[in-house]
Design a protein around this motif. Structure first.
Motif, PDB file in Angstrom:
ATOM      1  N   GLU A 274       0.818  -1.218   0.000  1.00 27.52           N
ATOM      2  CA  GLU A 274       0.000   0.000   0.000  1.00 27.52           C
ATOM      3  C   GLU A 274       0.849   1.264   0.000  1.00 27.52           C
ATOM      4  O   GLU A 274       0.334   2.355   0.247  1.00 27.52           O
ATOM      5  CB  GLU A 274      -0.938  -0.009   1.214  1.00 27.52           C
ATOM      6  CG  GLU A 274      -1.922  -1.176   1.198  1.00 27.52           C
ATOM      7  CD  GLU A 274      -2.725  -1.241  -0.104  1.00 27.52           C
ATOM      8  OE1 GLU A 274      -3.239  -0.198  -0.556  1.00 27.52           O
ATOM      9  OE2 GLU A 274      -2.806  -2.343  -0.679  1.00 27.52           O
ATOM     10  N   ASN A 275       2.150   1.147  -0.255  1.00 31.20           N
ATOM     11  CA  ASN A 275       3.045   2.304  -0.262  1.00 31.20           C
ATOM     12  C   ASN A 275       2.970   3.014  -1.609  1.00 31.20           C
ATOM     13  O   ASN A 275       3.424   2.488  -2.622  1.00 31.20           O
ATOM     14  CB  ASN A 275       4.478   1.870   0.035  1.00 31.20           C
ATOM     15  CG  ASN A 275       4.604   1.266   1.414  1.00 31.20           C
ATOM     16  OD1 ASN A 275       4.097   1.814   2.389  1.00 31.20           O
ATOM     17  ND2 ASN A 275       5.259   0.131   1.503  1.00 31.20           N
TER      18      ASN A 275
ATOM     19  N   GLY B 290       7.664  11.701  -2.839  1.00 36.53           N
ATOM     20  CA  GLY B 290       7.188  11.584  -1.467  1.00 36.53           C
ATOM     21  C   GLY B 290       6.191  10.451  -1.361  1.00 36.53           C
ATOM     22  O   GLY B 290       5.749   9.884  -2.370  1.00 36.53           O
ATOM     23  N   TRP B 291       5.862  10.117  -0.125  1.00 41.03           N
ATOM     24  CA  TRP B 291       4.932   9.013   0.163  1.00 41.03           C
ATOM     25  C   TRP B 291       3.603   9.585   0.637  1.00 41.03           C
ATOM     26  O   TRP B 291       3.574  10.473   1.488  1.00 41.03           O
ATOM     27  CB  TRP B 291       5.522   8.096   1.237  1.00 41.03           C
ATOM     28  CG  TRP B 291       6.799   7.461   0.806  1.00 41.03           C
ATOM     29  CD1 TRP B 291       8.059   7.844   1.170  1.00 41.03           C
ATOM     30  CD2 TRP B 291       6.959   6.368  -0.096  1.00 41.03           C
ATOM     31  NE1 TRP B 291       8.986   7.030   0.549  1.00 41.03           N
ATOM     32  CE2 TRP B 291       8.337   6.117  -0.238  1.00 41.03           C
ATOM     33  CE3 TRP B 291       6.063   5.562  -0.802  1.00 41.03           C
ATOM     34  CZ2 TRP B 291       8.852   5.109  -1.041  1.00 41.03           C
ATOM     35  CZ3 TRP B 291       6.566   4.557  -1.608  1.00 41.03           C
ATOM     36  CH2 TRP B 291       7.940   4.327  -1.726  1.00 41.03           C
ATOM     37  N   GLU B 292       2.511   9.057   0.109  1.00 41.72           N
ATOM     38  CA  GLU B 292       1.194   9.560   0.480  1.00 41.72           C
ATOM     39  C   GLU B 292       0.792   9.167   1.893  1.00 41.72           C
ATOM     40  O   GLU B 292      -0.009   9.849   2.522  1.00 41.72           O
ATOM     41  CB  GLU B 292       0.147   9.091  -0.529  1.00 41.72           C
ATOM     42  CG  GLU B 292       0.356   9.736  -1.886  1.00 41.72           C
ATOM     43  CD  GLU B 292      -0.740   9.428  -2.880  1.00 41.72           C
ATOM     44  OE1 GLU B 292      -1.648   8.629  -2.568  1.00 41.72           O
ATOM     45  OE2 GLU B 292      -0.677   9.996  -3.987  1.00 41.72           O
TER      46      GLU B 292
ATOM     47  N   PRO C 233       4.795   4.965   7.493  1.00 39.89           N
ATOM     48  CA  PRO C 233       5.630   5.363   8.626  1.00 39.89           C
ATOM     49  C   PRO C 233       6.720   6.372   8.269  1.00 39.89           C
ATOM     50  O   PRO C 233       7.193   7.107   9.136  1.00 39.89           O
ATOM     51  CB  PRO C 233       6.249   4.036   9.082  1.00 39.89           C
ATOM     52  CG  PRO C 233       6.263   3.186   7.851  1.00 39.89           C
ATOM     53  CD  PRO C 233       5.044   3.592   7.069  1.00 39.89           C
ATOM     54  N   MET C 234       7.129   6.444   7.023  1.00 43.37           N
ATOM     55  CA  MET C 234       8.197   7.356   6.612  1.00 43.37           C
ATOM     56  C   MET C 234       7.584   8.716   6.291  1.00 43.37           C
ATOM     57  O   MET C 234       6.845   8.855   5.323  1.00 43.37           O
ATOM     58  CB  MET C 234       8.914   6.784   5.388  1.00 43.37           C
ATOM     59  CG  MET C 234      10.160   7.528   4.997  1.00 43.37           C
ATOM     60  SD  MET C 234      11.516   7.484   6.184  1.00 43.37           S
ATOM     61  CE  MET C 234      11.753   5.740   6.379  1.00 43.37           C
ATOM     62  N   ARG C 235       7.869   9.723   7.104  1.00 45.67           N
ATOM     63  CA  ARG C 235       7.297  11.056   6.926  1.00 45.67           C
ATOM     64  C   ARG C 235       8.063  11.821   5.844  1.00 45.67           C
ATOM     65  O   ARG C 235       8.933  12.636   6.135  1.00 45.67           O
ATOM     66  CB  ARG C 235       7.315  11.822   8.252  1.00 45.67           C
ATOM     67  CG  ARG C 235       6.408  11.251   9.311  1.00 45.67           C
ATOM     68  CD  ARG C 235       4.923  11.407   9.013  1.00 45.67           C
ATOM     69  NE  ARG C 235       4.616  12.788   8.656  1.00 45.67           N
ATOM     70  CZ  ARG C 235       3.803  13.122   7.668  1.00 45.67           C
ATOM     71  NH1 ARG C 235       3.202  12.214   6.937  1.00 45.67           N
ATOM     72  NH2 ARG C 235       3.573  14.382   7.396  1.00 45.67           N
TER      73      ARG C 235
ATOM     74  N   GLU D 284      17.344   8.548   9.131  1.00 41.66           N
ATOM     75  CA  GLU D 284      16.577   7.306   8.911  1.00 41.66           C
ATOM     76  C   GLU D 284      15.939   7.296   7.524  1.00 41.66           C
ATOM     77  O   GLU D 284      15.931   6.279   6.837  1.00 41.66           O
ATOM     78  CB  GLU D 284      15.498   7.147   9.996  1.00 41.66           C
ATOM     79  CG  GLU D 284      16.048   6.961  11.395  1.00 41.66           C
ATOM     80  CD  GLU D 284      16.521   8.263  12.072  1.00 41.66           C
ATOM     81  OE1 GLU D 284      17.284   8.142  13.053  1.00 41.66           O
ATOM     82  OE2 GLU D 284      16.168   9.372  11.628  1.00 41.66           O
ATOM     83  N   ALA D 285      15.414   8.443   7.112  1.00 37.95           N
ATOM     84  CA  ALA D 285      14.820   8.540   5.768  1.00 37.95           C
ATOM     85  C   ALA D 285      15.900   8.363   4.708  1.00 37.95           C
ATOM     86  O   ALA D 285      15.672   7.706   3.686  1.00 37.95           O
ATOM     87  CB  ALA D 285      14.108   9.881   5.593  1.00 37.95           C
ATOM     88  N   CYS D 286      17.085   8.927   4.941  1.00 38.29           N
ATOM     89  CA  CYS D 286      18.194   8.745   3.989  1.00 38.29           C
ATOM     90  C   CYS D 286      18.566   7.269   3.881  1.00 38.29           C
ATOM     91  O   CYS D 286      18.727   6.747   2.772  1.00 38.29           O
ATOM     92  CB  CYS D 286      19.411   9.567   4.411  1.00 38.29           C
ATOM     93  SG  CYS D 286      19.264  11.330   4.078  1.00 38.29           S
TER      94      CYS D 286
END
Length: 155
Positions: A59-60, A80-82, A85-87, A119-121
């Motif tokens: 669902e990502n 970007g992600w809609e 958990p990754m903001r 963490e996002a990197c």
């Protein structure tokens, strides 16, 4: 001589692909080719200002806009992600792909900027490595097989 350090909000990846830049570029500007290496489905408008939305895994869903489409050398799009958990909201980061011809193919350079945390990197570095490997396999004429990251629906 030293190489400048990568900024803390940036992921940089380089990969040699044994295919011409025109071939590799096509995997970024054709819906079926894009989905052959990343994503289960999606809509794409491959032109400056054009939007895209693609279900990458489970669902990502990633979405953004194409900023620059310069075949067969350069492609820039927001990312970007809609949800999830990754903001990293849609449009909040930028991905630049450059393709440089080499004697035996293409040097792909991917620079993803604007990521909000270490963490996002780390997560995006792992993700882009996975998907650029799949792209290289596809562009070189092989089949990367089913995406091991694609979550199967439960039921």
């Amino acid at each position: 001589m030293t190489t400048p350090a990568t900024p803390m909000d940036t992921v940089t990846l380089e990969r040699h692909i044994a295919a011409r830049p025109e071939t590799v570029f096509g995997f970024f500007t054709d819906r079926e080719k894009w989905l052959s290496w990343m994503g289960a489905d999606g809509t794409f408008s491959f032109e400056p200002g054009g939007a895209y939305r693609t279900r990458v895994t489970g669902e990502n869903v990633a979405s953004g806009r194409f900023l620059t489409v310069d075949p067969p050398k350069r492609l820039v799009f927001t990312w970007g992600w809609e949800a999830g958990p990754m903001r990293v909201p849609p449009g909040s980061t930028t991905v630049e792909i450059t393709l440089e011809p080499t004697a035996d193919g293409t040097l792909l350079r991917l620079v993803h900027t604007g990521l909000p945390s270490p963490e996002a990197c780390a997560a995006h570095a792992e993700g882009w490595q996975h998907y650029v490997d799949r792209l290289a396999t596809r562009a070189e004429g092989d089949d990367p097989g089913a995406d091991a990251w694609m979550q199967q629906p439960e039921g």
